[in-house]
Write a protein that holds these residues in place. Structure first.
Motif, PDB file in Angstrom:
ATOM      1  N   LEU A 160      23.216 -50.212 -41.201  1.00 50.39           N
ATOM      2  CA  LEU A 160      21.830 -49.756 -41.290  1.00 50.39           C
ATOM      3  C   LEU A 160      21.438 -48.860 -40.121  1.00 50.39           C
ATOM      4  O   LEU A 160      20.639 -47.931 -40.272  1.00 50.39           O
ATOM      5  N   GLU A 161      22.002 -49.108 -38.958  1.00 48.67           N
ATOM      6  CA  GLU A 161      21.661 -48.305 -37.785  1.00 48.67           C
ATOM      7  C   GLU A 161      22.090 -46.849 -37.951  1.00 48.67           C
ATOM      8  O   GLU A 161      21.537 -45.953 -37.320  1.00 48.67           O
ATOM      9  N   GLU A 162      23.090 -46.604 -38.799  1.00 46.75           N
ATOM     10  CA  GLU A 162      23.519 -45.232 -39.085  1.00 46.75           C
ATOM     11  C   GLU A 162      22.531 -44.535 -40.010  1.00 46.75           C
ATOM     12  O   GLU A 162      22.421 -43.313 -40.018  1.00 46.75           O
ATOM     13  N   ILE A 163      21.833 -45.310 -40.800  1.00 49.30           N
ATOM     14  CA  ILE A 163      20.917 -44.761 -41.802  1.00 49.30           C
ATOM     15  C   ILE A 163      19.558 -44.408 -41.206  1.00 49.30           C
ATOM     16  O   ILE A 163      18.937 -43.406 -41.578  1.00 49.30           O
ATOM     17  N   LEU A 164      19.104 -45.227 -40.261  1.00 52.42           N
ATOM     18  CA  LEU A 164      17.762 -45.061 -39.715  1.00 52.42           C
ATOM     19  C   LEU A 164      17.700 -44.015 -38.610  1.00 52.42           C
ATOM     20  O   LEU A 164      18.583 -43.942 -37.759  1.00 52.42           O
ATOM     21  N   ALA A 165      16.641 -43.216 -38.630  1.00 53.62           N
ATOM     22  CA  ALA A 165      16.415 -42.261 -37.541  1.00 53.62           C
ATOM     23  C   ALA A 165      15.873 -42.996 -36.317  1.00 53.62           C
ATOM     24  O   ALA A 165      16.233 -42.686 -35.178  1.00 53.62           O
ATOM     25  N   VAL A 166      15.007 -43.942 -36.565  1.00 52.78           N
ATOM     26  CA  VAL A 166      14.456 -44.812 -35.514  1.00 52.78           C
ATOM     27  C   VAL A 166      14.288 -46.200 -36.127  1.00 52.78           C
ATOM     28  O   VAL A 166      14.055 -46.334 -37.331  1.00 52.78           O
ATOM     29  N   GLU A 167      14.370 -47.218 -35.311  1.00 57.40           N
ATOM     30  CA  GLU A 167      14.232 -48.584 -35.821  1.00 57.40           C
ATOM     31  C   GLU A 167      12.768 -49.028 -35.736  1.00 57.40           C
ATOM     32  O   GLU A 167      12.433 -50.031 -35.102  1.00 57.40           O
ATOM     33  N   ASP A 168      11.908 -48.259 -36.369  1.00 53.44           N
ATOM     34  CA  ASP A 168      10.488 -48.572 -36.405  1.00 53.44           C
ATOM     35  C   ASP A 168      10.025 -48.634 -37.848  1.00 53.44           C
ATOM     36  O   ASP A 168      10.523 -47.884 -38.716  1.00 53.44           O
ATOM     37  N   ILE A 169       9.065 -49.515 -38.116  1.00 50.94           N
ATOM     38  CA  ILE A 169       8.469 -49.637 -39.440  1.00 50.94           C
ATOM     39  C   ILE A 169       7.043 -49.094 -39.352  1.00 50.94           C
ATOM     40  O   ILE A 169       6.250 -49.532 -38.500  1.00 50.94           O
ATOM     41  N   TYR A 170       6.732 -48.142 -40.219  1.00 45.06           N
ATOM     42  CA  TYR A 170       5.421 -47.491 -40.164  1.00 45.06           C
ATOM     43  C   TYR A 170       4.587 -47.838 -41.392  1.00 45.06           C
ATOM     44  O   TYR A 170       5.126 -48.141 -42.466  1.00 45.06           O
TER      45      TYR A 170
END
Length: 231
Positions: A39-49
């Protein structure tokens, strides 16, 4: 981790709240289909907006209510699997162009002209796809689109996904460095050693790789390899 400028929004609405994350569109689509991707490869940042455009983050209370967790990776997993992935027309076009190239190259590697037993060059496959008006879906895998594409272009060119068997004879001088190359290209069906140290084998390879296979072996043996396409 994808660059923020190249990321798109994956969105899920739950319990009257909107949750968004920034993701790589292709990796997110593959992940949603069940592929094993970090999942860390998929996300640009580990934030939920709650609004990614405004960088307005979702509250922990809202996340706990909707997902029973405030862990961004747990929440992101559910957003990707249950939500929608937003891509722009330009992003879709670029993804489609890249996926089309991948489909063409894969077919060129695996398929042959059944009349000649020889591979089709990528340009011929591309032309046949254009004439047959083949539509490549950027959100599907290459593997999902190979057979439908081959079936569609069969009306334009003789083509079939097929493996071929090639008999190979290599002088003893070159067997060491050639053997690993042979097994990289396909499945070794049979082999034997001659009294003079030369090696003879039968290799099963994807039909479209014939030219590449012959060229590789010729280079390793300085042209002393002997090959024969078996019927």
């Amino acid at each position: 981790m994808v660059n923020v400028d190249d990321a798109v929004i994956a969105r899920l609405e739950s319990y009257g709240e909107r949750f968004e994350i920034l993701v790589d569109p292709e990796l997110a689509a593959d992940y949603k289909r069940g592929e094993d991707i970090d999942l860390e490869e998929i996300l640009a940042v580990e934030d939920i907006y709650k609004d990614a455009h405004k960088a307005d983050k979702a509250s922990e209370e809202a996340m706990m209510k909707a997902f029973e967790s405030t862990d961004p990776l747990v929440v992101a997993d559910k957003i990707i699997h249950k939500g929608t992935i937003q891509i722009t027309a330009n992003q879709r076009r670029k993804m489609q162009e890249e996926k089309t190239k991948q489909v063409i190259n894969q077919i060129a590697r695996e398929a042959i002209n059944p009349q000649t037993k020889l591979p089709h060059p990528p340009k011929r496959i591309a032309k046949a796809m254009e004439e047959a008006k083949v539509h490549i879906d950027p959100m599907k895998t290459v593997e999902e689109q190979i057979q439908p594409t081959v079936k569609a272009i069969l009306t334009k060119i003789p083509i079939r996904i097929e493996k071929v068997q090639v008999a190979v004879k290599i002088p003893g001088t070159y067997t060491g460095k050639s053997y690993s190359t042979i097994t990289q290209y396909g499945k070794l069906m049979k082999e034997e050693w001659e009294s003079d140290g030369s090696w003879i084998g039968i290799v099963e390879i994807p039909g479209g790789l014939q030219d590449e296979f012959y060229t590789a072996l010729s280079g390793l043996t300085h042209g002393e390899v002997e090959t024969k396409l078996l019927k």
